[in-house]
Each structure stands twice: as structure tokens, then as C-alpha cells.
Design a protein around this motif. Structure first.
Motif, mmCIF file in Angstrom:
data_model
loop_
_atom_site.group_PDB
_atom_site.id
_atom_site.type_symbol
_atom_site.label_atom_id
_atom_site.label_comp_id
_atom_site.label_asym_id
_atom_site.label_seq_id
_atom_site.Cartn_x
_atom_site.Cartn_y
_atom_site.Cartn_z
ATOM 1 N N LEU A 19 3.408 6.349 2.475
ATOM 2 C CA LEU A 19 3.306 5.677 3.464
ATOM 3 C C LEU A 19 2.963 4.281 3.225
ATOM 4 O O LEU A 19 1.911 4.062 2.809
ATOM 5 C CB LEU A 19 2.405 6.437 4.417
ATOM 6 N N ILE A 20 3.637 3.301 4.216
ATOM 7 C CA ILE A 20 3.526 2.004 4.387
ATOM 8 C C ILE A 20 3.503 1.419 5.704
ATOM 9 O O ILE A 20 4.151 2.227 6.671
ATOM 10 C CB ILE A 20 4.183 1.019 3.246
ATOM 11 N N TYR A 69 9.344 -2.361 0.544
ATOM 12 C CA TYR A 69 9.241 -0.989 0.075
ATOM 13 C C TYR A 69 10.469 -0.517 -0.750
ATOM 14 O O TYR A 69 10.659 -0.193 -1.746
ATOM 15 C CB TYR A 69 8.921 0.009 1.100
ATOM 16 N N ILE A 70 11.549 -0.759 0.239
ATOM 17 C CA ILE A 70 13.123 -0.721 -0.020
ATOM 18 C C ILE A 70 13.537 -1.064 -1.422
ATOM 19 O O ILE A 70 14.007 -0.711 -2.189
ATOM 20 C CB ILE A 70 14.152 -0.779 1.103
ATOM 21 N N ILE A 71 13.059 -2.619 -1.332
ATOM 22 C CA ILE A 71 13.461 -3.392 -2.794
ATOM 23 C C ILE A 71 12.773 -2.712 -3.754
ATOM 24 O O ILE A 71 13.113 -2.466 -5.153
ATOM 25 C CB ILE A 71 12.926 -4.855 -2.544
ATOM 26 N N SER A 103 -3.419 -5.950 -0.390
ATOM 27 C CA SER A 103 -2.705 -4.970 0.286
ATOM 28 C C SER A 103 -1.429 -4.910 -0.359
ATOM 29 O O SER A 103 -1.345 -5.500 -1.603
ATOM 30 C CB SER A 103 -2.287 -6.048 1.656
ATOM 31 N N PHE A 104 -0.297 -4.358 0.112
ATOM 32 C CA PHE A 104 0.861 -4.029 -0.570
ATOM 33 C C PHE A 104 1.480 -5.146 -0.974
ATOM 34 O O PHE A 104 2.046 -5.472 -2.162
ATOM 35 C CB PHE A 104 1.561 -3.003 0.337
ATOM 36 N N GLU A 105 1.663 -6.170 -0.129
ATOM 37 C CA GLU A 105 2.351 -7.471 -0.032
ATOM 38 C C GLU A 105 1.559 -8.411 -1.102
ATOM 39 O O GLU A 105 2.250 -8.952 -2.107
ATOM 40 C CB GLU A 105 2.214 -8.243 1.135
ATOM 41 N N ASP A 106 0.001 -8.055 -1.318
ATOM 42 C CA ASP A 106 -0.471 -8.838 -2.329
ATOM 43 C C ASP A 106 -0.328 -8.548 -3.517
ATOM 44 O O ASP A 106 -0.263 -9.311 -4.692
ATOM 45 C CB ASP A 106 -1.884 -8.894 -2.049
ATOM 46 N N LEU A 107 -0.105 -7.314 -3.849
ATOM 47 C CA LEU A 107 -0.032 -6.931 -5.295
ATOM 48 C C LEU A 107 1.659 -6.652 -5.545
ATOM 49 O O LEU A 107 1.909 -6.181 -6.700
ATOM 50 C CB LEU A 107 -0.403 -5.319 -5.192
ATOM 51 N N PHE A 108 2.397 -7.186 -4.749
ATOM 52 C CA PHE A 108 3.787 -6.868 -4.725
ATOM 53 C C PHE A 108 4.513 -7.751 -6.002
ATOM 54 O O PHE A 108 5.529 -7.184 -6.851
ATOM 55 C CB PHE A 108 4.768 -7.352 -3.707
ATOM 56 N N PRO A 109 3.941 -8.908 -6.438
ATOM 57 C CA PRO A 109 4.497 -9.753 -7.684
ATOM 58 C C PRO A 109 4.286 -8.924 -8.655
ATOM 59 O O PRO A 109 5.276 -8.808 -9.886
ATOM 60 C CB PRO A 109 3.560 -10.780 -7.574
ATOM 61 N N PHE A 110 3.689 -7.914 -8.780
ATOM 62 C CA PHE A 110 3.287 -7.038 -10.091
ATOM 63 C C PHE A 110 4.357 -5.789 -10.086
ATOM 64 O O PHE A 110 4.449 -4.940 -11.093
ATOM 65 C CB PHE A 110 2.038 -6.331 -10.197
ATOM 66 N N ASN A 111 5.279 -6.019 -9.222
ATOM 67 C CA ASN A 111 6.372 -4.971 -9.292
ATOM 68 C C ASN A 111 7.743 -5.671 -9.743
ATOM 69 O O ASN A 111 8.727 -4.688 -9.894
ATOM 70 C CB ASN A 111 6.776 -4.402 -7.666
ATOM 71 N N VAL A 146 -6.254 3.673 -6.113
ATOM 72 C CA VAL A 146 -5.266 4.289 -5.407
ATOM 73 C C VAL A 146 -4.076 3.291 -5.668
ATOM 74 O O VAL A 146 -2.887 3.841 -4.937
ATOM 75 C CB VAL A 146 -5.430 4.493 -4.019
ATOM 76 N N ASP A 147 -4.126 1.945 -5.915
ATOM 77 C CA ASP A 147 -2.847 1.249 -5.852
ATOM 78 C C ASP A 147 -2.113 1.217 -7.240
ATOM 79 O O ASP A 147 -2.759 1.114 -8.450
ATOM 80 C CB ASP A 147 -3.253 -0.130 -5.728
ATOM 81 N N VAL A 148 -0.865 1.923 -7.252
ATOM 82 C CA VAL A 148 -0.145 1.743 -8.480
ATOM 83 C C VAL A 148 1.278 0.938 -8.363
ATOM 84 O O VAL A 148 1.943 1.089 -7.342
ATOM 85 C CB VAL A 148 0.287 3.306 -8.607
ATOM 86 N N THR A 149 1.319 0.015 -9.137
ATOM 87 C CA THR A 149 2.472 -0.996 -9.075
ATOM 88 C C THR A 149 3.342 -0.497 -10.110
ATOM 89 O O THR A 149 2.895 0.269 -11.328
ATOM 90 C CB THR A 149 1.920 -2.238 -9.284
ATOM 91 N N LEU A 150 4.471 -1.124 -10.501
ATOM 92 C CA LEU A 150 5.598 -0.857 -11.412
ATOM 93 C C LEU A 150 4.902 -1.311 -12.682
ATOM 94 O O LEU A 150 5.233 -0.903 -13.790
ATOM 95 C CB LEU A 150 6.737 -1.546 -11.061
#
Length: 414
Positions: free
Chosen positions: A114-115, A123-125, A218-226, A249-253
Motif C-alpha cells: 500500500l502506498i 510505484y508503477i515505474i 518516505s517512499f519518494e526519498d528512497l526512490f533513487p535506490f530503486n 520495513v523499507d525494502v528497495t531494489l
């Protein structure tokens, strides 16, 4: 019933099915790719966090076309990864599948993540990147490199100004001080992924293990690690990488691609180095064990030497020498008897062999006045072997003669 008539239920009608059969048909029909691995956007209502950790809520939508709602549940394991938890009235995107629960006769949406709706496009990307990188083998377990047990240099890829770096320094200095090499990088922002990937490539080969770290966000803050650039840089890195991005609880690619994932940067520092105090204690225990072993051996050798010393002194050694002399005399006597018996046996055998050889000598009868006749080198044993005119050789004790057969007479002719 009207008219006093009673209705009879025909249970064997093939067009009549049971409730269980009906619910099974519904569940099988809902088990379709169209209703699996989908993302649904809506407003959270009736949110309830169960004591078991499961999240229950209704995902609803209201617009000019009408109202719609579906019950949702996120099981505890998936709920642990939802941060922050949803609230009533929140616009969210839930990813999961549709399921039918026969005991309650309810259709519901089983959420796997859930986001907030604001992060929906990313999230789709993210899901597309995950599929593409998985197809490339970036998350394959067989590609994971082992973490060295006793590294000499530890590299850190993180922001040089954040608290993360200081946390890692504190842990390393407390547990096992060693060389710490920093490869500074941005950890958020539009172009942060490029900087992170370059920082990984820059430090690769100069350290024994790398910690890729960032604090919570946040999800956006961690997004570069995906971003695929970061993931491919991790996979191509020859040096083992331990990821420590965000909270547990945060799991990135990047966590999936790294050789090892730590829940926090401090935990990552604890994973890459041993505890100095523990090592010293283990060393002291092993040293004490070795010392005790050596002392036990020395004590045993001392006892053995004392026993030998007692054996070789005083009457004990004299008695030992006397016993050895007696044993030597016994052996000498036994040896002499054995040699004597063997000589007698050998003489007897020699006499027997001599007699056998003499009896087999063809010349032995010549000494008694007999003669040997040979024709063409073969002994003549019968008159049938000769004919008149055959040359023969006659052997006597003192020589030989050549003769010719002038006549052959058989005993039957006499």
C-alpha cells in the motif's frame, strides 16, 4: 402452504447446486490473471488494525458515475512493510489480487502493498523496473558474493553530511577500529541515482566490503535506490555490498540486489566487522585451552620420565639385565638345536638326491662291463631299431668304437 398442499423439494434435479458448489465456482472464476497482480486506487474507510497485525479496511470511490466499494485486508507480514499506516479518508493505491471467502460469502481485495496515491506513478515505474531487472538476473541468489569475515578496509557509500556516516563510524570504532573509506554521494533528489552509481564504481576494488547506506525516509526519498543505474552498478561491483537503506520495513531494489541486507546502517556496520571484545575473549579462551593442554602433556611426560628413571636404577635394572641374559642363552640354545636339526636334514636330503642322480646316470652300468649302443645319437633299446649295414657307436667305460651292423637276429629266430 395455500390449500394445504406441501411442496416437495427435488434434490436430485441436476440444475440445482449446493451453496458450497456455488462458492467454489465463484472462487474459481475469480482466479483469473485479470484479477491478480493489479493495483487499485481508492479512499480508505473503516480502517481497523487487528491485534494480530492484519489491516482491515474498505477501499471506496465516490463520483458522478456512482459509488463503489470493496473490502480489503493486508495480512500481517505485508502490513509490516506499510509505512506510514493508512488512515480513514486517505487516498491510496493498493497492489494485490481479488479473492472470495466462502465462509462469509464475501469478495475482498487481498493487498500485498500500500502506498499513498501521490506515489502511484513511481510505484508503477518501480514494478516495471523490478520485472526488467529480475529478468536480467540482478536479484538471483547465485550471484551473491560472500562477505569477508575479517575485512581490513570498509567502504561507505552515503551522504558525507548525514547522521548515517557518524553512526557507522561509532559502531566500527567501538567494535573493531579499521580503515574507513568514504565514497560520498547524494542520497535523494532527481539525479541522485547517477551519483550513487558513480560512487559505487569509484570505490570498487579499493576496499574489502562496501556499505551502501541511507537513513529513513518516505517512499519518494528512497526512490533513487530503486533506479536501474544503481542496481546494475551493484551487480557489476566486484566488492561485496551490504545495503542499509531506510528502516527495516523499507525494502528497495538495491536491498534485493545487494549481497546482504541490514535493517539499519548501524546493523550493517555490526555485520561487516567482528566485535573486538568478543574476539579477545575467544582468543583468551583458546589460549587458556592450549595452555591447559600443554600443561597436561608436560605432566604426562614427567610421569613417563619418572617411571623410566625408576626402571633403570638400582636392583630393577640388574634384574632386567639378568632376565635379558637368560633369554639370550635360551635363544642361543634353541638356535643351535635348530641349526643341528637342519644340518642333519640337509645331509639326509643330499644323500638321497645323490643316489637318485647316480641311478639316473646312463654311464653307471658301463663300470660293470656293459656297453651302450647309439645310432644317430639315439640309444638302441631293441634290435628292431637296426638293420643290416647301419653304422652304430659303441660306448664302453674307457672309450667308444664305431661299428657296422652285419646281421640282425631276433630272439624268435634263435
Amino acid at each position: 402452504m395455500p390449500g394445504g398442499e406441501q411442496a416437495v423439494l427435488v434434490t436430485d434435479d441436476p440444475e440445482i447446486i449446493t451453496v458450497q458448489h456455488l462458492t467454489r465456482i465463484i472462487r474459481e472464476e475469480l482466479d483469473t490473471p485479470l484479477l491478480r497482480d493489479i493495483s487499485v486506487r481508492g479512499e480508505v474507510t473503516n480502517y481497523r488494525l487487528h491485534s494480530s497485525g492484519h489491516m482491515y479496511f474498505t477501499l471506496s470511490e465516490k463520483n458522478s458515475s456512482g459509488d463503489a466499494a470493496i473490502d480489503c485486508v493486508i495480512w500481517r507480514r505485508a502490513a509490516l512493510r506499510v509505512s506510514p499506516p493508512p488512515e480513514n479518508g486517505m487516498d491510496v493505491i493498493v497492489h494485490g489480487y481479488v479473492d472470495f471467502y466462502p465462509p462469509h460469502g464475501r469478495t475482498r481485495f487481498i493487498g500485498e502493498s500500500l502506498i499513498h496515491a501521490g506515489a502511484g506513478e513511481k510505484y508503477i515505474i518501480l514494478e516495471r523496473w523490478k520485472r526488467e531487472l529480475s529478468a536480467e538476473g540482478c536479484f538471483a541468489p547465485e550471484t551473491k558474493k560472500p562477505i569477508p569475515q575479517y575485512p581490513v578496509r570498509v567502504g561507505v557509500v552515503t551522504s558525507p553530511t548525514g547522521a548515517v556516516l557518524q553512526d557507522i563510524r561509532n559502531v566500527l570504532s567501538r567494535r573493531f577500529p579499521l580503515d574507513l573509506i568514504i565514497s560520498p554521494t547524494q542520497v535523494q533528489g532527481e539525479y541522485a541515482h547517477m551519483d550513487i552509481a558513480e560512487a559505487i564504481r569509484r570505490i570498487d576494488g579499493h576496499v574489502d566490503v562496501i556499505i551502501l547506506a541511507r537513513g529513513g525516509g518516505s517512499f519518494e526519498d528512497l526512490f533513487p535506490f530503486n533506479h536501474p543505474d544503481v542496481i546494475r552498478a551493484i551487480v557489476a561491483c566486484r566488492t561485496p555490498i551490504v545495503s542499509a537503506i531506510g528502516h527495516e520495513v523499507d525494502v528497495t531494489l538495491a536491498d534485493l540486489a545487494s549481497d546482504l541486507r541490514a535493517p539499519t546502517p548501524s546493523a550493517a556496520a555490526e555485520l561487516v566487522v567482528c566485535d573486538r571484545v568478543t574476539l579477545l575473549r575467544e582468543h583468551a579462551e583458546r589460549k587458556a585451552t592450549m595452555q591447559n593442554l600443554i600443561l597436561d602433556r608436560l605432566e604426562k611426560y614427567s610421569r613417563d620420565l619418572e617411571e623410566i628413571r625408576l626402571r633403570i636404577q638400582g636392583r630393577r635394572i640388574e634384574r632386567r639385565i639378568s632376565d635379558m641374559k637368560q633369554a639370550t642363552d635360551d635363544l642361543r640354545e634353541r638356535l643351535q638345536k635348530a641349526i643341528s636339526r637342519r644340518l642333519i636334514q640337509e645331509k639326509s636330503d643330499l644323500a638321497r638326491y645323490t643316489a637318485e642322480i647316480r641311478s639316473a646316470d646312463l654311464r653307471a652300468p658301463l663300470s660293470k662291463g656293459y656297453a651302450l649302443l647309439l645310432a644317430d645319437g639315439e640309444m638302441i633299446r631293441s634290435v628292431d631299431a637296426c638293420t643290416k649295414g647301419d653304422p652304430v657307436t659303441i660306448y664302453l667305460i674307457d672309450g667308444e668304437m664305431e661299428a657296422t651292423i652285419t646281421e640282425v637276429r631276433h630272439d624268435r629266430d634263435l
